[in-house]
Design a protein around this motif. Structure first.
Motif, PDB file in Angstrom:
ATOM      1  N   UNK A 504       0.829  -1.205   0.000  1.00 37.27           N
ATOM      2  CA  UNK A 504       0.000   0.000   0.000  1.00 37.27           C
ATOM      3  C   UNK A 504       0.864   1.256   0.000  1.00 37.27           C
ATOM      4  N   UNK A 505       1.943   1.239   0.767  1.00 35.24           N
ATOM      5  CA  UNK A 505       2.857   2.391   0.794  1.00 35.24           C
ATOM      6  C   UNK A 505       3.415   2.641  -0.603  1.00 35.24           C
ATOM      7  N   UNK A 506       3.850   1.577  -1.268  1.00 38.66           N
ATOM      8  CA  UNK A 506       4.407   1.724  -2.616  1.00 38.66           C
ATOM      9  C   UNK A 506       3.343   2.180  -3.614  1.00 38.66           C
ATOM     10  N   UNK A 507       2.141   1.631  -3.478  1.00 38.73           N
ATOM     11  CA  UNK A 507       1.074   2.017  -4.401  1.00 38.73           C
ATOM     12  C   UNK A 507       0.706   3.489  -4.226  1.00 38.73           C
ATOM     13  N   UNK A 508       0.562   3.933  -2.970  1.00 40.65           N
ATOM     14  CA  UNK A 508       0.218   5.337  -2.725  1.00 40.65           C
ATOM     15  C   UNK A 508       1.325   6.256  -3.242  1.00 40.65           C
ATOM     16  N   UNK A 509       2.564   5.865  -3.014  1.00 45.95           N
ATOM     17  CA  UNK A 509       3.693   6.683  -3.472  1.00 45.95           C
ATOM     18  C   UNK A 509       3.683   6.813  -4.981  1.00 45.95           C
ATOM     19  N   UNK A 510       3.456   5.697  -5.673  1.00 47.18           N
ATOM     20  CA  UNK A 510       3.453   5.739  -7.134  1.00 47.18           C
ATOM     21  C   UNK A 510       2.293   6.564  -7.672  1.00 47.18           C
ATOM     22  N   UNK A 511       1.167   6.523  -6.994  1.00 46.29           N
ATOM     23  CA  UNK A 511      -0.014   7.246  -7.477  1.00 46.29           C
ATOM     24  C   UNK A 511       0.043   8.737  -7.181  1.00 46.29           C
ATOM     25  N   UNK A 512       0.806   9.153  -6.169  1.00 50.36           N
ATOM     26  CA  UNK A 512       0.753  10.551  -5.751  1.00 50.36           C
ATOM     27  C   UNK A 512       2.095  11.277  -5.820  1.00 50.36           C
ATOM     28  N   UNK A 513       3.153  10.685  -5.292  1.00 57.04           N
ATOM     29  CA  UNK A 513       4.431  11.383  -5.306  1.00 57.04           C
ATOM     30  C   UNK A 513       5.146  11.265  -6.647  1.00 57.04           C
ATOM     31  N   UNK A 514       5.060  10.104  -7.278  1.00 52.64           N
ATOM     32  CA  UNK A 514       5.748   9.916  -8.561  1.00 52.64           C
ATOM     33  C   UNK A 514       5.278  10.904  -9.628  1.00 52.64           C
ATOM     34  N   UNK A 515       3.968  11.162  -9.780  1.00 54.25           N
ATOM     35  CA  UNK A 515       3.556  12.170 -10.776  1.00 54.25           C
ATOM     36  C   UNK A 515       4.101  13.562 -10.481  1.00 54.25           C
ATOM     37  N   UNK A 516       4.189  13.955  -9.210  1.00 51.68           N
ATOM     38  CA  UNK A 516       4.764  15.258  -8.887  1.00 51.68           C
ATOM     39  C   UNK A 516       6.248  15.290  -9.251  1.00 51.68           C
ATOM     40  N   UNK A 517       6.928  14.200  -8.980  1.00 48.95           N
ATOM     41  CA  UNK A 517       8.348  14.124  -9.336  1.00 48.95           C
ATOM     42  C   UNK A 517       8.533  14.235 -10.844  1.00 48.95           C
ATOM     43  N   UNK A 518       7.653  13.575 -11.592  1.00 44.02           N
ATOM     44  CA  UNK A 518       7.732  13.651 -13.060  1.00 44.02           C
ATOM     45  C   UNK A 518       7.496  15.084 -13.547  1.00 44.02           C
ATOM     46  N   UNK A 519       6.495  15.747 -12.946  1.00 42.94           N
ATOM     47  CA  UNK A 519       6.192  17.123 -13.338  1.00 42.94           C
ATOM     48  C   UNK A 519       7.374  18.040 -13.088  1.00 42.94           C
ATOM     49  N   UNK A 520       7.959  17.953 -11.884  1.00 43.63           N
ATOM     50  CA  UNK A 520       9.086  18.830 -11.545  1.00 43.63           C
ATOM     51  C   UNK A 520      10.325  18.501 -12.372  1.00 43.63           C
ATOM     52  N   UNK A 521      10.579  17.215 -12.608  1.00 41.65           N
ATOM     53  CA  UNK A 521      11.755  16.821 -13.401  1.00 41.65           C
ATOM     54  C   UNK A 521      11.632  17.307 -14.839  1.00 41.65           C
ATOM     55  N   UNK A 522      10.439  17.126 -15.393  1.00 39.02           N
ATOM     56  CA  UNK A 522      10.220  17.578 -16.773  1.00 39.02           C
ATOM     57  C   UNK A 522      10.375  19.094 -16.878  1.00 39.02           C
ATOM     58  N   UNK A 523       9.817  19.804 -15.918  1.00 42.02           N
ATOM     59  CA  UNK A 523       9.910  21.257 -15.932  1.00 42.02           C
ATOM     60  C   UNK A 523      11.358  21.715 -15.759  1.00 42.02           C
ATOM     61  N   UNK A 524      12.098  21.032 -14.886  1.00 42.21           N
ATOM     62  CA  UNK A 524      13.501  21.400 -14.673  1.00 42.21           C
ATOM     63  C   UNK A 524      14.316  21.204 -15.947  1.00 42.21           C
ATOM     64  N   UNK A 525      14.067  20.094 -16.664  1.00 43.95           N
ATOM     65  CA  UNK A 525      14.799  19.858 -17.919  1.00 43.95           C
ATOM     66  C   UNK A 525      14.422  20.914 -18.962  1.00 43.95           C
ATOM     67  N   UNK A 526      13.156  21.268 -18.994  1.00 49.80           N
ATOM     68  CA  UNK A 526      12.703  22.282 -19.951  1.00 49.80           C
ATOM     69  C   UNK A 526      13.366  23.627 -19.681  1.00 49.80           C
ATOM     70  N   UNK A 527      13.363  24.007 -18.405  1.00 53.72           N
ATOM     71  CA  UNK A 527      13.977  25.287 -18.037  1.00 53.72           C
ATOM     72  C   UNK A 527      15.459  25.283 -18.374  1.00 53.72           C
TER      73      UNK A 527
END
Length: 549
Positions: A504-527
């Motif tokens: 459950x910990x892994x599932x919640x992390x993948x559903x909530x924290x991983x998308x935020x990490x993807x958003x910030x990483x993508x934005x950082x590469x773009x910048x």
């Protein structure tokens, strides 16, 4: 004077050393959380740490008592098909629910029950053990709660029908509903109930049977040339009749499929089932018009009503809308009072539902521990028959809130303020509050940069054409957001693992924290890509000279 100055310098030096040592200890604690012994599940974690803090309200009395015109049975729905809590958490929640007015607990085991024999594949790999199941039973009995099983009988059988072993029972291509005409459908349900009853005998069983969207589609059903609802009613009647004959139990069923059934079909179920009428909005009379309740009261000796305390405001919600759920509960209590007076409806009880997924394939919605304030307030409302400052006071006491916490659903619909209280799950509520604020801040930055602003649009990115100054301004919080997300990654396991298993910990992390990490990483590469340019071409940006020039 010199001696005084030397003494002062020594004091300053000692102070600096103590600060450095303290900082080092804190760094060790935060950098190696896995080496620490996790605190008990009932310990509250402060907002920015995972060290313990407990609030006590010794001797404080409740201001209200269960009312005389409320449903006699207040059933708490414990849905285990998503984020099933550790057994010690369930034990604590049993006591809390009973204190708030629950009289019984409706356990929807789904794949968390340790089925055996031909049904062994029904169980998840991390299902409860038989010893853990018995602990759940003992916890309910110790809290004074009657246990009731919920075993789906037609719809929401995805956890079985997704598997090759039972794929042949599907009504259509979707694994959501079983074929009511296939004898194996009833056999599956009956054998599952047999195993439940052999381990945990109960006097009532809820057979679900809601949201059966695909009826009379397969060749077997079409060959019978019966109306879809007749197929449905015959299946439910067959299962209910068997359960009542075999174990002498009362059988409950969700009512949504019965609302459009003609009265002669409803009479087929009279004496076999007790409909559970559910609607999760504040205006329940719009969703379930009074004429439906009058019909039920004329046919069924007993009727149940069902609001929700979580899992009914969005399949990806992380925290219950307590204000909405309390109002929903109060509306049902008042409808029940009116129907008793004016239609002689026998309201057997109220089921406070709390869904953990919208179905077996859906992502997790609100987890149980941080939803405790909603459970407590809805149960208090159901058992008292009103929602007043006295009700909020009693919720304050039961949740172990300190004096500075004010529970005000009108201004704080999710009751985030309760994260400073001492109920099991308060530290997770605190963690979720920080996550929600960071998620919203990141979304706002992304929206401002890509949708509202004019320097980080897809056009700018595609052509590597933007103002460095404006790009930096639009993403000025990128570094701090990344640091905050890193902190959440470091705390998610120490906090959530107190209440849930690692899956459950892994599932919640993948559903909530991983998308935020993807958003910030993508934005950082773009910048970074945009800021590498120091010169830019003349317009038009994709200018191609005419041929021959």
């Amino acid at each position: 004077m010199r001696a005084k100055c030397r003494r002062r310098r020594v004091e300053v030096l000692v102070g600096v050393v103590m600060v450095v040592v303290a900082a080092g200890v804190v760094w060790v604690l935060l950098s190696e959380p896995k080496t620490l012994k996790p605190p008990p599940v009932f310990v509250v974690t402060p907002r920015h740490s995972h060290l313990s803090r407990v609030h006590n309200t010794p001797g404080e009395e409740l201001h209200t008592q269960p009312g005389s015109e409320v449903p006699p049975d207040r059933m708490w729905h414990l849905d285990l098909k998503g984020g099933a809590p550790r057994v010690e958490v369930i034990e604590r929640m049993m006591t809390l629910a009973a204190q708030a007015g629950a009289t019984s607990v409706l356990v929807e085991w789904e794949d968390m029950f340790p089925f055996t024999g031909d049904l062994a594949n029904l169980s998840a790999y991390n299902a409860y053990t038989f010893d853990e199941v018995k602990r759940v039973e003992r916890a309910a009995k110790s809290a004074g709660l009657t246990m009731v099983h919920l075993m789906q009988s037609l719809g929401h059988l995805e956890y079985a029908l997704k598997l090759p072993q039972w794929a042949g029972l599907r009504e259509g291509e979707s694994p959501g509903e079983a074929c009511p005409s296939h004898p194996g459908s009833a056999s599956l349900v009956i054998e599952a109930v047999r195993q439940l009853m052999a381990t945990l005998p109960t006097s009532m069983i809820h057979i679900g049977a809601d949201e059966v969207f695909t009826l009379a589609q397969c060749q077997r059903c079409q060959a019978r040339d019966l109306a879809p609802l007749q197929l449905y009613v015959e299946h439910v009647a067959h299962v209910a009749r068997y359960l009542k004959t075999k174990w002498g139990v009362r059988v409950l069923v969700w009512d949504d499929m019965l609302r459009h059934a003609p009265s002669h079909l409803l009479h087929t179920l009279a004496g076999l089932v007790e409909p559970t009428v559910w609607a999760y909005g504040p205006d329940v009379s719009r969703m379930v018009p009074p004429y439906i309740l009058r019909t039920y009261s004329a046919i069924f000796p007993k009727v149940w009503l069902a609001p929700a305390f979580k899992g009914a405001t969005g399949p990806r919600a992380i925290m219950p809308d307590v204000a909405r759920h309390a109002a929903n509960t109060l509306a049902w209590v008042q409808v029940g009072q009116r129907m008793r007076r004016y239609a002689n409806m026998n309201v057997a009880g109220i089921v406070i539902t709390g869904w953990s997924r919208y179905d077996h394939f859906a992502v997790l919605c609100e987890l149980l521990p941080p939803s405790a304030p909603s459970l407590v307030l809805t149960l208090l409302t159901a058992s008292r028959g009103f929602l007043t400052p006295a009700t909020l006071h009693d919720a304050h006491v039961l949740l172990g809130c300190p004096p500075h916490v004010i529970l005000d659903p009108a201004r704080d619909p999710h009751l985030w303020a309760a994260r400073d209280c001492a109920f099991p799950g308060a530290n997770m509520a605190s963690f979720l509050h920080r996550y929600a604020r960071l998620r919203d801040d990141i979304r706002a930055m992304q929206r401002e940069a890509k949708d509202t602003g004019g320097w980080l649009t897809d056009y700018n990115i595609r052509h590597n054409f933007s103002s460095p100054k404006r790009v930096r301004e639009a993403t000025s919080d990128l570094r701090s957001f990344t640091s905050s997300l890193r902190d959440l990654y470091g705390e998610v396991e120490p906090v959530l693992a107190q209440y849930h298993n690692n899956a459950t910990v892994e599932e919640w992390t993948e559903q909530h924290l991983t998308p935020l990490n993807h958003t910030l990483s993508t934005l950082a590469r773009t910048v970074a890509a945009l800021l590498t340019h120091t010169t830019w071409p003349r317009r038009p940006l994709e200018w191609r000279p005419p041929p021959g020039t």
